[in-house]
Write a protein that holds these residues in place. Structure first.
Motif, PDB file in Angstrom:
ATOM      1  N   THR A 187       0.811  -1.222   0.000  1.00 17.01           N
ATOM      2  CA  THR A 187       0.000   0.000   0.000  1.00 17.01           C
ATOM      3  C   THR A 187       0.844   1.272   0.000  1.00 17.01           C
ATOM      4  O   THR A 187       0.370   2.339   0.385  1.00 17.01           O
ATOM      5  N   GLN A 208      -4.379   1.210  -4.640  1.00 16.32           N
ATOM      6  CA  GLN A 208      -4.479   0.644  -3.294  1.00 16.32           C
ATOM      7  C   GLN A 208      -3.497   1.255  -2.307  1.00 16.32           C
ATOM      8  O   GLN A 208      -3.416   0.804  -1.156  1.00 16.32           O
ATOM      9  N   ASP A 209      -2.745   2.287  -2.696  1.00 12.34           N
ATOM     10  CA  ASP A 209      -1.903   3.002  -1.728  1.00 12.34           C
ATOM     11  C   ASP A 209      -2.778   3.719  -0.705  1.00 12.34           C
ATOM     12  O   ASP A 209      -3.912   4.114  -1.008  1.00 12.34           O
TER      13      ASP A 209
END
Length: 252
Positions: A187, A208-209
């Protein structure tokens, strides 16, 4: 040796000498300001004086102050010369020697009404931008220039009438901020942008970070990350978004 010390001590007392005073307790060091709402209402944080163009004789000053959890922008003793056009006021992230075209790409705050030739006119920065009762950031010094725009038909945002370099008296609320890349983690798998000295200056978000993990990757807090990106807000990280990591580029 212990007996000798006791004996000497007794002799001193017999001679009528007083004991040394107890060491005074030092006052605690003042704590650094970490939020602008800790400053008294009416505290002046920044000022600027308009530098008129050779064509339009403009004079006056601007003043940015605290007001119970808000920022206010005041225009003082403004003289717009002979113009009859509508004039608006903006605080811009770029320096005062920027071109009008560049100013149009880095707008920070635009007053919600035309400016008037008057002794004092005050705008509420927070309310004017729809931020409610809270300040946009705990350090507004990313706004580097006040710009007076003369509205002209057919020209986006109008023509720059005069600028004022903003001089800030805001304490450094992130004095220990150091951005160091510890490497890709779950992430926080985006692309790092480096400046000419090899320091991280930006980060391109990957799918999705998360802000928290991005901050951890660079050894800073989310509060530091938001300080470096004062107009970003608290929204979740978005794929392909570029996040600033440079003090110098803050707000630009």
């Amino acid at each position: 040796m212990a007996l000798v010390l006791v004996t000497l001590s007794g002799c001193t007392a017999d001679q009528g000498l007083t004991s040394p005073p107890s060491p005074s307790i030092a006052s605690p060091a003042p704590q650094p300001i970490t939020e602008l709402y800790e400053l008294a209402a009416g505290t002046v944080l920044g000022t600027g004086t308009f530098d008129a163009s050779t064509k339009v004789p403009v004079s006056g000053t601007v003043e940015i102050s605290t007001d119970s959890g808000r920022l206010t922008l005041s225009v003082l003793n403004l003289d717009l010369g002979p113009t009859e056009s509508t004039v608006t006021l903006e605080l811009n992230a770029l320096t005062d020697d920027s071109s009008a075209a560049r100013f149009r790409t880095a707008r920070s705050y635009v007053a919600d009404a035309p400016v008037l030739t008057t002794d004092r006119q005050t705008f509420d920065i927070a309310a004017g931008n729809g931020y409610g009762d809270q300040l946009i950031t705990n350090d507004p010094s990313w706004m580097r220039t006040a710009v007076l725009w003369e509205q002209v038909d057919g020209i986006t945002f109008g023509r720059v009438m005069a600028t004022a370099e903003l001089v800030w008296a805001v304490p450094d609320m992130h004095p220990d901020l150091a951005v160091v890349d510890s490497g890709e983690v779950a992430t926080a798998r985006g692309t790092v942008i480096y400046d000419s000295a090899g320091n991280p200056s930006g980060y391109v978000v990957a799918p999705q970070d998360a802000l928290e993990t991005i901050a951890d990757r660079f050894g800073i807090t989310v509060a530091d990350l938001l300080w470096l990106n004062p107009m970003r807000g608290w929204a979740e990280a978005r794929a392909d978004e570029t996040i600033n990591l440079s003090r110098y580029e803050r707000g630009r």
